[in-house]
Design a protein around this motif. Structure first.
Motif, short mmCIF file in Angstrom:
data_model
loop_
_atom_site.label_atom_id
_atom_site.label_comp_id
_atom_site.label_asym_id
_atom_site.label_seq_id
_atom_site.Cartn_x
_atom_site.Cartn_y
_atom_site.Cartn_z
N VAL A 133 -131.29 -27.97 -43.10
CA VAL A 133 -131.06 -26.83 -43.93
C VAL A 133 -130.07 -27.45 -44.82
CG1 VAL A 133 -130.02 -24.44 -43.79
CG2 VAL A 133 -131.64 -25.31 -42.07
N ILE A 134 -130.09 -27.16 -46.05
CA ILE A 134 -129.20 -27.40 -47.07
C ILE A 134 -128.75 -26.25 -47.98
CG2 ILE A 134 -129.28 -28.65 -49.49
CD1 ILE A 134 -129.35 -30.75 -47.21
N ARG A 135 -127.53 -26.01 -48.34
CA ARG A 135 -127.29 -25.05 -48.99
C ARG A 135 -126.89 -25.43 -50.51
NH1 ARG A 135 -126.11 -19.92 -46.40
NH2 ARG A 135 -124.72 -18.92 -48.17
N ASP A 136 -126.64 -26.59 -50.80
CA ASP A 136 -126.34 -27.17 -51.91
C ASP A 136 -126.94 -28.40 -52.14
OD1 ASP A 136 -124.27 -28.70 -53.89
OD2 ASP A 136 -124.03 -26.41 -54.28
N PHE A 137 -127.36 -28.99 -53.43
CA PHE A 137 -128.05 -30.29 -53.55
C PHE A 137 -127.06 -31.20 -53.26
CE2 PHE A 137 -130.53 -28.26 -57.35
CZ PHE A 137 -131.65 -28.46 -56.61
N THR A 138 -125.65 -31.03 -53.18
CA THR A 138 -124.78 -31.98 -53.06
C THR A 138 -124.84 -32.57 -51.77
OG1 THR A 138 -123.09 -30.60 -52.46
CG2 THR A 138 -123.13 -31.34 -54.74
#
Lengths: 454, 454
Positions: A133-138
């Protein structure tokens, strides 16, 4: 009706040398006049939207619905007394196929899923892998190698909603290739909306040709949040199966209706929206509303009297997955003298303002027309279909309606005609008619700006 | 936190002869006290709702989720120091199977569909027939013979929403048999809601044994409206296929936690909701919220000091399709001395009032407890699970929370924990705790009323 009686006495303006733009719309009279005319025709306007939505169904490029919509649109323009042209456009054909998604561990359960437009298929047996799970490309890293990335990036609430769309839609549009660059095998994207009733939002993705093309699909906000909670407690495995495919380009048309100008017919004002839609729902808000508003605005202008400039309504063949309509229009007509291009493609809400892309001279020409309208203008506006014209320096004007519920239904099976308020639809139609009338009759329009950067 | 500091100094009341009920809650102090305590525990309260929803999943009677929920509930009550009893309950087992619906003419297209709970199956090949659109039972006639009836009866907006539920849900609950009486072969029911994003709402139907049992399923508001428009233009044929089946009753339990009274332990105050849910979504609002509010209200009361009367929290095993939980509780405990029964089963919104079913003496006993609460009472309230007690004359009190968005998600896959606002959930928990505290400590409770009509 009182307004109507009053403004029926206003003489239709005609061009005369030395007149100022402001004189075309003293105290906002044109706005009141056309908005009243539109409300008087509210039932007719709404009936056309129902006819398009129920009559054609969804109108994905290359689908039977698109052909039905072309016929409906052409029949309207003919009935309205316009010169009708069908400009050929080659459109992409993406066929959704089947989709399934299930959590396979820790506890098996099926999930709702909807492929993103343009996604490649999974292997026929599907892809099973743990999610990251990723909330942001960074947060992307080598840790996603061999995994399925879930982008759980929320769309933020706020008014207008369109201002919060770009940030969130970046994950839908570019997330697949960005994850593929780190070795991910598929991506799931949180549906782009601020309100969900377990609602799936599709939309186009774009692949970076330098990366492996991996399958991509939307899940609901609810499931994105739940899988995030679940993944916080341990490994979560899912199995995704998508069977979309792409077929050779199909033949479609830009449906164009023209009202020839009586004074400066070589000067053209374009208004339009896109006739295609996604293959879920009815495309009522996106962009049936813009289509009907454009057609009806020109009908109201034509009824009010022949304008000085030529006005063209363009039902662009394809915006959602290829922008082929706007590109084809520009290829065929870009060398003609366009003084303004207007688009409505943010739903059927009541008018609030216009976003413009304009040189100083173009804005100075436009601004007096809006006096007394109660509508604002702001920069960086326009529309996707008119973007090739905008890029070429034409004054671009995009309607900014109340979009507070537009993204609730955007690219979903809930984008149906019942969501559109007839009064709001008529009001935006009237506002566009008032704008068209002035764009077509105002004194000398400035030359187009230089070619603009993207 | 300021409130907490103030009210921490208020001594817990104890019973004393001759005291008035009003003295138990001077200037609404109990309401402020418990609502502040609940807000202080907001995260804990919400975490329990998340644990139930994510941990158990849906909790249809007889499902694995119901067993998981029983274990979760029992563990909570044990952790809270209550005496835990698991009363056996035989529950119905209805298994949804598959569902499909399509318009087959004039133009073929698939539609979303969700079987109503308890529906019989169609033949395996499905049922294909023309539809007859009905807005009101009075329109039923011999014209529906051999047809599929579509009930397109809208739920009206208004506050509280619960007041508009009964009118609309009559078509879901009784529509199949009423149509079967005129020879209809199946029914489709407009989902019971005022807001839809192409959302399907299931729920129980009841068959009249005197009529043929015909299959029944919900469609979305959008499709109900669209099919109505389409049917206005000519014959519309649909094909419905449902494969639900019923299995033998399963073993479940009413999970009961008891805090024994110190003064009048034989007098019992019951509070509860139902642990089961429909087999879509997570049953967060219906009735996970009521379960958690009930458990947490008793926990807050227990923490505040031992009450005079016994308080029982009951996690009723089955309400949605059989009311077996409430019936089993009454069969096992109906002869005990219940002074009040409280239920929360209208979602997790902030408290607005209580609906009561009360004799004059019961209402006179209750009313002073509500002084200073800011909450109203109104007649004809209670709850389904406590209805056997209510029928037997026990004072019944149902929480009336803000339900303005409850029916958006009611019986849908959108009934997920993210829809519940932690502050609102805590506030209703606090209100129920304040009510419980007073019901359990107030002076002499009136005897129960006579047996009430339904």
């Amino acid at each position: 009706m009182i307004l109507l009686l009053v403004f029926a006495c206003v003489t239709a303006p005609t061009a005369s040398a030395g007149e100022t733009v402001a004189a075309w719309n003293p105290t906002g009279v044109e706005w009141q006049r056309f908005r009243a005319l539109a409300q008087a025709d509210r039932e007719h306007i709404y009936a056309r939207l129902v006819e398009l939505c129920d009559g054609a169904g969804h109108r994905l490029a290359g689908s039977p619905g698109q052909k039905r919509a072309e016929a409906i649109g052409a029949a309207w323009l003919k009935a309205d007394g316009l010169k009708v042209t069908l400009d050929p456009v080659k459109v992409p054909v993406w066929v959704r196929g089947e989709a399934s998604l299930a959590v396979t561990g820790p506890r098996a359960e099926p999930l709702r899923v909807l492929a993103l437009g343009g996604s490649v298929a999974t292997p026929d047996a599907g892809i099973e892998a743990p999610i990251v799970v990723i909330r942001d490309f960074t947060e992307l890293s080598a840790a996603v190698n061999g995994k399925i990335v879930l982008y759980n990036h929320p769309m933020l609430p706020g008014t207008p909603s369109i201002d919060h769309y770009g940030d969130a839609v970046a994950y839908r549009g570019g997330g697949a290739s960005k994850a593929a660059a780190f070795g991910a095998v598929a991506v799931l994207v949180r549906s782009v909306t601020t309100r969900s009733l377990h609602t799936l939002h599709t939309g186009a993705l774009g692949y970076d040709e330098a990366q492996p093309k991996i399958p991509a699909a939307a899940i609901t906000v609810e499931d994105a949040e739940r899988l995030s909670r679940l993944a916080g407690a341990g490994e979560v495995r899912v199995k995704l199966r998508l069977t979309p495919h792409t077929e050779p380009d199909a033949d479609a048309v830009n449906v164009i209706g023209e009202l020839r100008g009586t004074g400066r017919p070589e000067e053209i004002v374009v208004i339009g929206g896109h006739l295609d839609s996604w293959d879920v729902g009815q495309g009522a808000a996106d962009d049936g509303a813009g289509i009907v508003e454009s057609v009806e605005a020109l009908r109201l202008v034509a009824k009010a009297g022949a304008p000085k400039r030529t006005i063209r309504v363009v039902l662009f063949a394809n915006e959602e997955n290829g922008l082929r309509g706007g590109k084809a229009y520009f290829a065929a007509h870009g060398s003609e003298r366009h003084v303004a291009a207007v688009e409505s493609d943010i739903g059927g809400g009541a008018p609030q303002g216009f976003g413009t892309t304009a040189s100083e001279a173009q804005q100075a020409w436009l601004t007096p027309m809006l006096a007394g309208s109660g509508l604002f203008t702001r920069p960086d506006g326009g529309g996707a279909d008119i973007s090739p014209l905008t890029h070429d320096g034409v004054l671009a004007i995009g309607l900014l309606p109340d979009d507070s519920h537009y993204f609730d239904v955007h690219h979903t099976d809930a984008d149906t005609v019942d969501k559109i308020d007839p009064a709001a639809l008529a009001d935006s139609t009237g506002a566009l008619a008032a704008l068209l009338w002035q764009l077509a009759n105002a004194p000398d329009a400035p030359v187009k700006a230089g070619v603009r950067g993207d």
